[in-house]
Structure formats: C-alpha cells, structure tokens
Write an enzyme that holds these catalytic residues in place. Structure first.
Site, PDB file in Angstrom:
ATOM      1  N   LYS A 164       1.063   4.111  -2.855  1.00  0.00           N
ATOM      2  CA  LYS A 164       0.685   5.487  -2.528  1.00  0.00           C
ATOM      3  C   LYS A 164       1.831   6.464  -2.793  1.00  0.00           C
ATOM      4  CE  LYS A 164      -3.586   5.300  -1.143  1.00  0.00           C
ATOM      5  NZ  LYS A 164      -4.619   5.656  -2.156  1.00  0.00           N
TER       6      LYS A 164
ATOM      7  N   TYR B  27       0.836  -1.212   0.000  1.00  0.00           N
ATOM      8  CA  TYR B  27       0.000   0.000   0.000  1.00  0.00           C
ATOM      9  C   TYR B  27       0.872   1.264   0.000  1.00  0.00           C
ATOM     10  CZ  TYR B  27      -3.631   3.160   1.892  1.00  0.00           C
ATOM     11  OH  TYR B  27      -4.510   4.190   2.115  1.00  0.00           O
TER      12      TYR B  27
HETATM   13  P1  NAI Z   1     -13.255   3.019   1.338  1.00  0.00           P
HETATM   14  O1  NAI Z   1     -12.931   1.580   1.351  1.00  0.00           O
HETATM   15  O2  NAI Z   1     -14.500   3.474   2.001  1.00  0.00           O
HETATM   16  O3  NAI Z   1     -13.298   3.579  -0.155  1.00  0.00           O
HETATM   17  C1  NAI Z   1     -12.606   3.014  -1.233  1.00  0.00           C
HETATM   18  C2  NAI Z   1     -13.601   2.813  -2.358  1.00  0.00           C
HETATM   19  O4  NAI Z   1     -12.910   2.382  -3.538  1.00  0.00           O
HETATM   20  C3  NAI Z   1     -14.636   1.726  -2.034  1.00  0.00           C
HETATM   21  O5  NAI Z   1     -15.950   2.264  -2.147  1.00  0.00           O
HETATM   22  C4  NAI Z   1     -14.363   0.653  -3.064  1.00  0.00           C
HETATM   23  O6  NAI Z   1     -15.517  -0.060  -3.477  1.00  0.00           O
HETATM   24  C5  NAI Z   1     -13.717   1.438  -4.188  1.00  0.00           C
HETATM   25  N1  NAI Z   1     -12.888   0.604  -5.069  1.00  0.00           N
HETATM   26  C6  NAI Z   1     -11.962  -0.308  -4.701  1.00  0.00           C
HETATM   27  N2  NAI Z   1     -11.402  -0.878  -5.774  1.00  0.00           N
HETATM   28  C7  NAI Z   1     -11.967  -0.302  -6.861  1.00  0.00           C
HETATM   29  C8  NAI Z   1     -11.792  -0.479  -8.256  1.00  0.00           C
HETATM   30  N3  NAI Z   1     -10.909  -1.353  -8.739  1.00  0.00           N
HETATM   31  N4  NAI Z   1     -12.539   0.281  -9.104  1.00  0.00           N
HETATM   32  C9  NAI Z   1     -13.446   1.166  -8.615  1.00  0.00           C
HETATM   33  N5  NAI Z   1     -13.653   1.354  -7.283  1.00  0.00           N
HETATM   34  C10 NAI Z   1     -12.924   0.642  -6.422  1.00  0.00           C
HETATM   35  O7  NAI Z   1     -11.995   3.768   1.967  1.00  0.00           O
HETATM   36  P2  NAI Z   1     -11.661   5.313   2.186  1.00  0.00           P
HETATM   37  O8  NAI Z   1     -11.050   5.439   3.512  1.00  0.00           O
HETATM   38  O9  NAI Z   1     -12.804   6.164   1.821  1.00  0.00           O
HETATM   39  O10 NAI Z   1     -10.466   5.499   1.140  1.00  0.00           O
HETATM   40  C11 NAI Z   1     -10.484   6.403   0.037  1.00  0.00           C
HETATM   41  C12 NAI Z   1      -9.055   6.608  -0.422  1.00  0.00           C
HETATM   42  O11 NAI Z   1      -8.308   7.308   0.568  1.00  0.00           O
HETATM   43  C13 NAI Z   1      -8.280   5.314  -0.684  1.00  0.00           C
HETATM   44  O12 NAI Z   1      -7.453   5.465  -1.807  1.00  0.00           O
HETATM   45  C14 NAI Z   1      -7.448   5.161   0.551  1.00  0.00           C
HETATM   46  O13 NAI Z   1      -6.298   4.378   0.333  1.00  0.00           O
HETATM   47  C15 NAI Z   1      -7.137   6.599   0.864  1.00  0.00           C
HETATM   48  N6  NAI Z   1      -6.747   6.815   2.251  1.00  0.00           N
HETATM   49  C16 NAI Z   1      -7.671   6.769   3.249  1.00  0.00           C
HETATM   50  C17 NAI Z   1      -7.291   7.023   4.544  1.00  0.00           C
HETATM   51  C18 NAI Z   1      -8.265   7.131   5.648  1.00  0.00           C
HETATM   52  O14 NAI Z   1      -7.864   7.588   6.745  1.00  0.00           O
HETATM   53  N7  NAI Z   1      -9.515   6.726   5.464  1.00  0.00           N
HETATM   54  C19 NAI Z   1      -5.881   7.246   4.905  1.00  0.00           C
HETATM   55  C20 NAI Z   1      -4.999   7.316   3.774  1.00  0.00           C
HETATM   56  C21 NAI Z   1      -5.432   7.084   2.512  1.00  0.00           C
END
Ligand code: NAI
Length: 287
Positions: free
Chosen positions: A168, A164
């Site tokens: 990133k 990851y």
């Molecule tokens: P989340 O799991 O709620 O959202 C990720 C979304 O991406 C999900 O709805 C999922 O269905 C979708 N997804 C996954 N693979 C996919 C694909 N191949 N094609 C289309 N959609 C796909 O998680 P969150 O926390 O909202 O994360 C959003 C972004 O922020 C991610 O990239 C995550 O790595 C990043 N992030 C989040 C952090 C946090 O504190 N929540 C910290 C650092 C980074």
C-alpha cells in the site's frame, strides 16, 4: 449534467465492498463503468463471474451503463485485457480506480514468501499493471484520472500487515511519480486510504466501529477525484465515517554539515535532526 457524464471509468475489484460503491457512485454521475472483479475470496483464492455481473446488473437496473470483466489484474496480460474491455466496449478509457485487494495477514516472524508475493502482486503489481495499460491512451487523449487504494497500514504501519502495508505504501510511491510524469498530459494520480465496513474489515474492527463506516462515505471522494473538474494530483486522502482528510509527508529544516561529519557529530546533532516543531510540506531536495 455531471462532468463525469459519458466518461469511461475502469474499477478493479468492483464486484463488492468499496469498489462496488465506487462503481454505483460514478455510474450515478453518468460515467460508463468497467466493473472488474476476479470474484475470489478475501485471501485471493478462488474466482467467479457472479460478483462483477451483479454490480453490472445493479448499475443497468438504475439506468446506467456498465460492462463486466473478470480478469486477474495481478497479471500483466489480465490488466491489458481489462483496459481492452473498456476500449472494445466503450471506445475510450478516461479513468482507472485501482481498488482490488486481498489480505494475507500474519506477524512478520510468520510471513512466508508466498504470502508476501500474493499481496504484492494484487495491490502493487496490479497498480502498475492497470495504470501502465491505460497510460498510453491517457497520454494520447491528453486526459486521464488515476486513483489507487492505499491504506493507513501503509501510511503508518499495522501489526500483522508487513506485506499489505509495504504494497500500500508502494502505491503511494507510484502515484507520486505518475502525478509528476502525467502533469503535462492532463493526467492526475491520487491515493485514497479508505476506512469502511466490508468483508475485508469484518473481523478486524469491532462491530460498533464498523457500523459508523459505511462505504457510502468513501465513494463520493473517489468519484470527485476521477471527475474532469478535479485537478488535484499527487495527494493522499484518508476517508471514512464522514472524515475526509489529506495526509502528507513533512520535513523539518534539517541540519547541514559543511564537511562529512563523524558519527559522534551526527549523534550530537540528533535532537535537531529529529525535531519536528518547524516543518514544511515535503518535497524532493534534488528534483
Ligand atoms: P473487498 O474484499 O470487499 O474488495 C476487494 C475486491 O478485489 C474483491 O471483490 C475481490 O474479489 C477483488 N480482487 C481481489 N484480487 C483481485 C484480482 N487479482 N483481480 C481482480 N479483482 C480482485 O475489500 P474492500 O474493503 O472493499 O477493499 C477495497 C480496497 O480498499 C482494497 O484495496 C483494500 O486493501 C482497500 N482498503 C480497504 C479498507 C477498508 O476499511 N475496507 C482499509 C484500507 C484499504
């Protein structure tokens, strides 16, 4: 009226968590949104249309305009189809927020090639796939906004997240170059490392920390970065819980050897090579 009014913003992984919040926030400023989500689980398994559909319904319920897309952006053809949805439905694409993400955490000793690949494909390859599909349209119209989701795991490292973190950090490398190559075409590219309570962080941080990190604190920054009035480019921001912080690489003045040094001479100068008391913001010495 906001300068985002009528703009078309494509958001990957917008069916929940942060992406949903970005979609609601941009739509609230009048942007038309392509809500992409594969609708799978946190580890990238499974799929479904309900997540994207619900966010589209929410935006429409608030008087906004949005269309759902269920493509897998880790796939080149999925990302092209996603940008195609924007063009077919709205006739243009003005911004891409690459937010989709999955987790396959394990210590490096236990990290399998499958779990390395799966994470790389969604985050890093997904970033390339969606930005390269939008790029010709951005260039043609002389305008484009790119925001990618990076992470403090990529910027600083985190136990159990070699896959990851590498993906990133790779996205930061991507926007560094997109910012340079896009400058003459009105294209900006930035990265946001969010800190937010979502399903991704639900069992990673303690509840008392998570309650201070609603995604609503992150969305306004991402919304600003896709707004035409914002010309920031090539920058990285850590955003969460009220904090909005720019992060950058710094360089010291370095040590210059007139002739190729011996390893011993390098060792002698090591304290000066590593000294960070006097630094400037980093830039390529050969650009
Ligand atoms: P989340 O799991 O709620 O959202 C990720 C979304 O991406 C999900 O709805 C999922 O269905 C979708 N997804 C996954 N693979 C996919 C694909 N191949 N094609 C289309 N959609 C796909 O998680 P969150 O926390 O909202 O994360 C959003 C972004 O922020 C991610 O990239 C995550 O790595 C990043 N992030 C989040 C952090 C946090 O504190 N929540 C910290 C650092 C980074």
């Amino acid at each position: 009226m906001s300068d985002l009014d009528g703009r078309v913003i494509v958001i990957t992984g917008a069916g929940g968590g942060l992406g949903r919040e970005y979609a609601l926030s941009c739509a609230g400023e009048g942007a038309r949104i392509v809500v992409n989500d594969l609708g799978g689980n946190r580890d990238g398994t499974g799929s479904g249309s309900a997540m994207a559909d619900e966010v589209v319904a929410e935006i429409r319920g608030r008087g906004g305009d949005a269309v759902a897309n269920y493509d897998d952006i880790s796939d080149v053809s999925g990302a092209r189809s996603l940008i195609g949805t924007a063009l077919d439905r709205f006739g243009q694409v003005d911004g891409v927020i690459h937010n989709a993400g999955i987790l396959r955490d394990s210590s490096f000793a236990k990290l399998t090639p499958e779990n390395w690949d799966a994470v790389m494909r969604v985050h890093l390859y997904g970033g390339f796939n969606v930005t390269s599909a939008a790029w010709p349209h951005f260039r043609e119209q002389g305008f484009g906004r790119i925001v990618v989701a990076t992470s403090t795991s990529g910027l600083y490292g985190n136990f159990g997240q070699a896959n990851y973190g590498a993906a990133k950090a790779g996205l930061v490398g991507l926007i560094n170059t997109l910012a340079i190559e896009g400058a003459k075409s009105g294209i900006t590219a930035n990265a946001v490392a969010p800190l937010a309570a979502t399903r991704m962080t639900a069992d990673i941080a303690p509840a008392e920390v998570l309650e201070k990190l609603p995604p609503e604190f992150v969305a306004p920054v991402v919304t600003h970065l896709v707004n035409p009035v914002c010309t920031e480019t090539g920058s990285v921001f850590v955003v969460g819980g009220g904090l909005v912080q720019r992060v950058a690489l710094f360089q010291n003045k370095g040590v210059t050897f007139a002739e190729p040094p011996s390893a011993g001479e390098v060792a002698d100068r090591w304290p000066d090579i590593c000294d960070l008391t006097e630094t400037t913001i980093g830039s390529s010495p050969i650009a």
